[in-house]
Write an enzyme that holds these catalytic residues in place. Sequence first.
Site, PDB file in Angstrom:
ATOM      1  N   GLY A  82       8.068   9.956  -3.272  1.00  0.00           N
ATOM      2  CA  GLY A  82       8.408  11.309  -3.678  1.00  0.00           C
ATOM      3  C   GLY A  82       9.373  11.978  -2.710  1.00  0.00           C
ATOM      4  O   GLY A  82       9.435  11.642  -1.532  1.00  0.00           O
ATOM      5  N   HIS A 277      -1.407   3.784  -0.400  1.00  0.00           N
ATOM      6  CA  HIS A 277      -0.450   4.889  -0.289  1.00  0.00           C
ATOM      7  C   HIS A 277       0.194   4.926   1.097  1.00  0.00           C
ATOM      8  O   HIS A 277       0.555   5.992   1.606  1.00  0.00           O
ATOM      9  CB  HIS A 277      -1.149   6.218  -0.592  1.00  0.00           C
ATOM     10  CG  HIS A 277      -0.287   7.210  -1.319  1.00  0.00           C
ATOM     11  ND1 HIS A 277      -0.155   7.218  -2.686  1.00  0.00           N
ATOM     12  CD2 HIS A 277       0.497   8.213  -0.872  1.00  0.00           C
ATOM     13  CE1 HIS A 277       0.662   8.193  -3.048  1.00  0.00           C
ATOM     14  NE2 HIS A 277       1.074   8.799  -1.966  1.00  0.00           N
ATOM     15  N   ASP A 308       1.765  -3.211  -1.459  1.00  0.00           N
ATOM     16  CA  ASP A 308       2.614  -2.511  -0.495  1.00  0.00           C
ATOM     17  C   ASP A 308       1.767  -2.121   0.711  1.00  0.00           C
ATOM     18  O   ASP A 308       0.574  -2.396   0.770  1.00  0.00           O
ATOM     19  CB  ASP A 308       3.326  -1.313  -1.120  1.00  0.00           C
ATOM     20  CG  ASP A 308       2.404  -0.128  -1.413  1.00  0.00           C
ATOM     21  OD1 ASP A 308       1.201  -0.177  -1.084  1.00  0.00           O
ATOM     22  OD2 ASP A 308       2.884   0.863  -1.986  1.00  0.00           O
ATOM     23  N   ARG A 312       7.373  -4.763   6.838  1.00  0.00           N
ATOM     24  CA  ARG A 312       8.450  -4.417   7.769  1.00  0.00           C
ATOM     25  C   ARG A 312       9.335  -5.615   8.098  1.00  0.00           C
ATOM     26  O   ARG A 312      10.407  -5.453   8.685  1.00  0.00           O
ATOM     27  CB  ARG A 312       7.870  -3.858   9.080  1.00  0.00           C
ATOM     28  CG  ARG A 312       7.062  -2.569   8.915  1.00  0.00           C
ATOM     29  CD  ARG A 312       7.915  -1.398   8.482  1.00  0.00           C
ATOM     30  NE  ARG A 312       7.135  -0.170   8.366  1.00  0.00           N
ATOM     31  CZ  ARG A 312       6.542   0.267   7.271  1.00  0.00           C
ATOM     32  NH1 ARG A 312       6.622  -0.464   6.158  1.00  0.00           N
ATOM     33  NH2 ARG A 312       5.874   1.404   7.255  1.00  0.00           N
TER      34      ARG A 312
END
Length: 391
Positions: A82, A277, A308, A312
Amino acid sequence: MRNKWIVSIDDYRKASRKQLPKMISDYLEGGALDETTMRANEDRFDALMLRQRSMVDLRGLNTSTTVLGHSLAMPLMVAPMGMLTIFHPGSDPAVARAAVRAGSIFIHSAWAGCSLEEVAKVAPDNLWAQIAFWKDPAETASYISRARAVGVETLVVAGDVGSSSKRERDLHHGLSMPPRPPVADYFNAATRPSWLWRWLTGRKMTYGNYQINGRPLRMDEMNNWMASNKNPGANWEDFARLRSEWKGNLVIKGIMDAEDAARAVEEGADGIFVSNHGGRQFDSQPATIDVLPSIVDAVGGRAEIYLDGGIRRGHDIVKAVALGAKAALAGRPFAYALATGGEPAVDRVFGILQEEFKGAMGFVGKSSVADLDSSIFAGQAQSAPTESVLI
């Protein structure tokens, strides 16, 4: 910004701090409460060691795969994020265009700063749309209709936002909606003139997926809109109803439990998106890589699984796929790049991860994504280790 000294995701993380005011970089890098889960996402990947193999013929090494029938250049997609507009006015379209060039998929966030229609113009065939079950069913139905109208074939249900999160970095900076930062943050923002200039002259910061009276929702209107539309009652019945109405692919995001994964498959999910998240919602829960094996077992091949949280390096993607994920997703790495150098930097992040992923595949002696399995781990690990690496 193409800097020859930027050669990793961590380099982009550090560079983004020099481009963004501290209140914005803290928003990007921060997590919920003590940020234990956020740190664990990366630490638990690091705890998994790989077996190096020698004298393997790698002339046919191929990093490509598919997700729900869509070809990917490598098993990596862009997680929904977002408010990308606060990092750079290129926002979602910039990242989406880079995803298209990289042979990836961009998932447009239900909380995006620009509209789904704008992104669909630049990534019509590489776009999934995240949805939320709002309190007013008409809002949800309207958004699904919009997704259908622009040709979206895969919806991603936000299943991990039922409760409110507490991010203390943001509270210290007064990042409510509208923001009310302390005086010190105004001075700090003044030391980031390029960001400030883009903020003053570039794309207006709006909550662009939704409208009031035919115009995008302004950031200072977001709190009231969310308060009246947030739906703590969203449940599996809503998911089942959507499944009966939506003829395309249906993925549910925020699955962190094997029982929930099994239920999602029973309700008709085509994809299970293992996600906490990025540690931004609920602290003191496991890293995504730790729960992945049990979810793979519960699903039993009846749906694709994505992950997810903590991606990295290219070898992180190798580890996720070897433990049963069809593909991995990253969010912050692309935001770091967007903030640092706009769209060209996002291209570079895709390139960095592609190079690292290919290199890791070679070192573990696998020439195709389909061959990645638990045999690549040192000690023939069948799952992520269980001992804690946090202090």
